[in-house]
Design a protein around this motif. Structure first.
Motif, PDB file in Angstrom:
ATOM      1  N   PHE A  33       0.639  -1.382  -0.037  1.00  0.00           N
ATOM      2  CA  PHE A  33      -0.069  -0.008   0.171  1.00  0.00           C
ATOM      3  C   PHE A  33       0.889   1.191  -0.188  1.00  0.00           C
ATOM      4  O   PHE A  33       0.504   2.176  -0.437  1.00  0.00           O
ATOM      5  CB  PHE A  33      -0.925   0.074   1.194  1.00  0.00           C
ATOM      6  CG  PHE A  33      -2.264  -0.620   1.115  1.00  0.00           C
ATOM      7  CD1 PHE A  33      -3.371  -0.053   0.547  1.00  0.00           C
ATOM      8  CD2 PHE A  33      -2.221  -2.234   0.944  1.00  0.00           C
ATOM      9  CE1 PHE A  33      -4.574  -0.775   0.397  1.00  0.00           C
ATOM     10  CE2 PHE A  33      -3.457  -2.877   0.721  1.00  0.00           C
ATOM     11  CZ  PHE A  33      -4.689  -2.159   0.666  1.00  0.00           C
ATOM     12  N   GLY A  34       2.092   1.180   0.664  1.00  0.00           N
ATOM     13  CA  GLY A  34       2.910   2.417   0.681  1.00  0.00           C
ATOM     14  C   GLY A  34       3.494   2.751  -0.789  1.00  0.00           C
ATOM     15  O   GLY A  34       3.944   3.774  -0.868  1.00  0.00           O
ATOM     16  N   HIS A  35       3.342   1.817  -1.771  1.00  0.00           N
ATOM     17  CA  HIS A  35       3.749   2.043  -3.104  1.00  0.00           C
ATOM     18  C   HIS A  35       2.500   2.389  -3.758  1.00  0.00           C
ATOM     19  O   HIS A  35       2.732   3.280  -5.225  1.00  0.00           O
ATOM     20  CB  HIS A  35       4.461   0.853  -3.614  1.00  0.00           C
ATOM     21  CG  HIS A  35       6.186   0.848  -3.197  1.00  0.00           C
ATOM     22  ND1 HIS A  35       6.859   1.587  -4.221  1.00  0.00           N
ATOM     23  CD2 HIS A  35       6.418   0.496  -2.082  1.00  0.00           C
ATOM     24  CE1 HIS A  35       8.025   1.265  -3.519  1.00  0.00           C
ATOM     25  NE2 HIS A  35       7.957   0.851  -2.134  1.00  0.00           N
ATOM     26  N   ARG A  36       1.257   1.910  -3.671  1.00  0.00           N
ATOM     27  CA  ARG A  36       0.222   2.320  -4.425  1.00  0.00           C
ATOM     28  C   ARG A  36      -0.763   3.028  -3.985  1.00  0.00           C
ATOM     29  O   ARG A  36      -1.660   3.396  -4.645  1.00  0.00           O
ATOM     30  CB  ARG A  36      -0.582   0.977  -4.372  1.00  0.00           C
ATOM     31  CG  ARG A  36       0.295  -0.462  -4.794  1.00  0.00           C
ATOM     32  CD  ARG A  36       0.792  -0.245  -6.179  1.00  0.00           C
ATOM     33  NE  ARG A  36      -0.553  -0.122  -7.198  1.00  0.00           N
ATOM     34  CZ  ARG A  36      -0.150   0.218  -8.411  1.00  0.00           C
ATOM     35  NH1 ARG A  36       0.621   0.530  -8.901  1.00  0.00           N
ATOM     36  NH2 ARG A  36      -1.329  -0.021  -9.276  1.00  0.00           N
ATOM     37  N   VAL A  37      -0.587   3.612  -2.500  1.00  0.00           N
ATOM     38  CA  VAL A  37      -1.312   4.894  -2.165  1.00  0.00           C
ATOM     39  C   VAL A  37      -0.356   6.112  -1.981  1.00  0.00           C
ATOM     40  O   VAL A  37       0.598   5.952  -1.149  1.00  0.00           O
ATOM     41  CB  VAL A  37      -2.007   4.314  -0.894  1.00  0.00           C
ATOM     42  CG1 VAL A  37      -2.976   5.495  -0.282  1.00  0.00           C
ATOM     43  CG2 VAL A  37      -3.037   3.187  -1.362  1.00  0.00           C
ATOM     44  N   ARG A  38      -0.802   7.118  -2.465  1.00  0.00           N
ATOM     45  CA  ARG A  38      -0.069   8.221  -2.329  1.00  0.00           C
ATOM     46  C   ARG A  38       0.236   8.784  -0.953  1.00  0.00           C
ATOM     47  O   ARG A  38       1.271   9.101  -0.539  1.00  0.00           O
ATOM     48  CB  ARG A  38      -0.408   9.475  -3.392  1.00  0.00           C
ATOM     49  CG  ARG A  38       0.594  10.637  -3.346  1.00  0.00           C
ATOM     50  CD  ARG A  38       0.117  11.755  -4.319  1.00  0.00           C
ATOM     51  NE  ARG A  38       1.002  12.675  -4.568  1.00  0.00           N
ATOM     52  CZ  ARG A  38       0.845  13.996  -5.113  1.00  0.00           C
ATOM     53  NH1 ARG A  38      -0.468  14.202  -5.153  1.00  0.00           N
ATOM     54  NH2 ARG A  38       1.711  14.902  -4.975  1.00  0.00           N
ATOM     55  N   TRP A  39      -0.866   8.772  -0.087  1.00  0.00           N
ATOM     56  CA  TRP A  39      -0.811   9.088   1.296  1.00  0.00           C
ATOM     57  C   TRP A  39       0.318   8.397   1.935  1.00  0.00           C
ATOM     58  O   TRP A  39       1.047   9.008   2.748  1.00  0.00           O
ATOM     59  CB  TRP A  39      -2.101   8.854   2.041  1.00  0.00           C
ATOM     60  CG  TRP A  39      -2.342   9.119   3.382  1.00  0.00           C
ATOM     61  CD1 TRP A  39      -1.583   9.929   4.159  1.00  0.00           C
ATOM     62  CD2 TRP A  39      -3.487   8.758   4.120  1.00  0.00           C
ATOM     63  NE1 TRP A  39      -2.022   9.896   5.384  1.00  0.00           N
ATOM     64  CE2 TRP A  39      -3.235   9.398   5.479  1.00  0.00           C
ATOM     65  CE3 TRP A  39      -4.652   8.035   3.959  1.00  0.00           C
ATOM     66  CZ2 TRP A  39      -4.217   9.146   6.545  1.00  0.00           C
ATOM     67  CZ3 TRP A  39      -5.591   7.858   4.817  1.00  0.00           C
ATOM     68  CH2 TRP A  39      -5.218   8.250   6.349  1.00  0.00           C
TER      69      TRP A  39
END
Lengths: 307, 142
Positions: A104-110
């Motif tokens: 998710f750290g790579h796929r969600v900009r937040w």
């Protein structure tokens, strides 16, 4: 046999002298063999980011430690105890959670806004391992660990295992080791697998999210092997033009704020936060998927031209 | 965090960085060829027309045949290169001081770059970046 949790200690703090010593060894090895290159300012920035990330860890512990303890004490499904096998289970579950946080750290900009720091060096050496975020407490990362506390594993065990997880990930940030034995490469995260993760070559983007066990990437379709015919080119798709730690730490957060301030609708504002990095309403910037599609199309066009 | 531990860590980091800097002195890596190769990797669709390379080999401006509304900028950061594509309005302002052209960008991680050029190329570079400047043009500092 139960283990006394009050004697666990903080593995990452104990490992700091080892980290420093190994970075020095790698510098000397690189200088002697010319196989690895360091850059003074880059090394300083990476290690300074690592040192200051300790404060972020303290803030995270203050913000989320109480929540973890409350879930474990009042809402747990089982009392798992403190036997050695519980530590082993916690280590595997924490690594599984880490895989998803990282993905998710790579796929969600937040979440990328916090994690991008770790990828912002164009070098790949042991000092890069220490280039850690200062702002993870601003993301929902911690939510991914909550099921482990609901299950009934004591937070102290989970935090201890996460420390070990972080220590494991230190040694894989190197070009000194080419490939490990096949059985090890099949199960464990290795320097080869993690070089791919740090590369900006289109073929390698968004792959190999594992912390300790590479099996998660193999299971969930994100594994990409390193290829000798496509050497890893490290850094970001658009590299940073600075070594300034403050600019390194906060650049993506500022980018998000600017984009949200200039957005025309609430849909766009939300997507600037949760869509993959590079997303824009008009497609004027490129996400990693767009870069990969473009690269594939370019390859296909070359094949057609050759035929 | 223990202040003593913090000080020892900081000194260790500074020493390691110093050792790295002494053992791996940054080489002069920016040439017309390296600027072209790195920019082409960064922006594969670009058709590069001309490269204006700074005399101190710190910055190169890349005039593109296509897309013609873009300007390639390659700068040296330590022993690595950093590529940017400027569109109209991306450059905040610029100024000239002697043979040095200073460019202020709307870019948090690269707010300022400079390029040293001979007089002929300086005028050419000024004309080139005027098209990408947010304000109505640059200023001469000298």
């Amino acid at each position: 046999m139960p283990i006394d949790l009050s004697n666990l200690g903080k593995p990452t703090e104990l490992a700091v002298p080892l980290f420093v010593g190994l970075v020095l060894l790698e510098i000397i090895y690189g200088w002697k063999t010319k196989r690895i290159v360091f850059e003074g300012k880059d090394t300083f920035t990476s290690m300074f980011m690592g040192m200051m990330s300790g404060f972020a860890g303290i803030i995270s512990a203050i913000l989320y430690g109480g929540l973890a303890l409350w879930i474990w004490s009042d809402l747990r499904l089982f009392d798992m105890g403190t036997d050695l096998w519980v530590f082993a289970l916690a280590f595997v579950l924490a690594d599984f959670s880490y895989y998803w946080i990282h993905r998710f750290g790579h796929r969600v900009r937040w979440m990328w806004a916090a994690h991008v720091i770790h990828h912002s060096s164009q070098h790949y050496n042991l000092s890069t391992a220490l280039r850690q975020t200062w702002t993870s407490f601003l993301t929902p990362s911690f939510l991914f660990y909550l099921p482990i506390f609901f299950l009934g594993i004591h937070p102290a065990i989970v935090f201890f295992c996460l420390g070990l997880n972080l220590i494991y990930q230190f040694w894989i940030h190197t070009e000194v080791i080419n490939r490990c034995p096949k059985w090890f490469e099949a199960i464990m995260n290795t320097p080869s697998h993690h070089r791919v993760h740090h590369a900006k070559n289109p073929r390698y983007l968004d792959s190999n999210y594992a912390g300790v066990f590479i099996i998660w990437d193999r299971m969930f379709g994100s594994f990409v092997p390193e290829r000798d015919d496509d050497p890893c080119n490290y850094g970001l798709v658009t590299d940073l033009g600075t070594f300034n730690p403050l600019r390194v730490a906060f650049h993506e957060w500022l980018g998000i704020v600017k984009d949200i301030a200039g957005a025309k609708s609430w849909r766009d504002r939300i997507l600037f936060l949760v869509a993959p990095p590079g997303w824009t309403p008009d497609g004027s910037r490129m996400t990693s998927d767009m870069i990969k599609d473009d690269w594939h199309a370019r390859g296909d066009a070359k094949k057609v031209a050759a035929e | 965090m223990d202040p003593v531990q913090l000080i020892i860590s900081f000194v260790s980091i500074a020493l390691l960085a110093l050792i790295a800097a002494r053992l791996f002195p940054a080489k002069d890596i920016l040439s017309a060829a390296s600027a072209e190769a790195d920019y082409q990797r960064y922006n594969p669709d670009a058709l590069i027309d001309t490269i204006i390379l700074g005399q101190d080999h710190q910055t190169a401006l890349l005039l593109l045949k296509a897309p013609s509304d873009q300007l390639g900028i390659v700068t040296r950061l330590g022993d690595r290169l950093v590529c940017r594509t400027a569109l109209k309005g991306d450059i905040a302002s610029f100024s000239v001081n002697g043979d040095k052209l200073s460019i202020d960008n709307h870019d948090f991680t690269q707010p300022n770059i400079s390029i040293r050029l001979n007089p002929g190329e300086l005028t050419r570079a000024q004309n080139l970046i005027t098209g990408f400047t947010a304000t109505t043009g640059g200023s001469d500092a000298d």
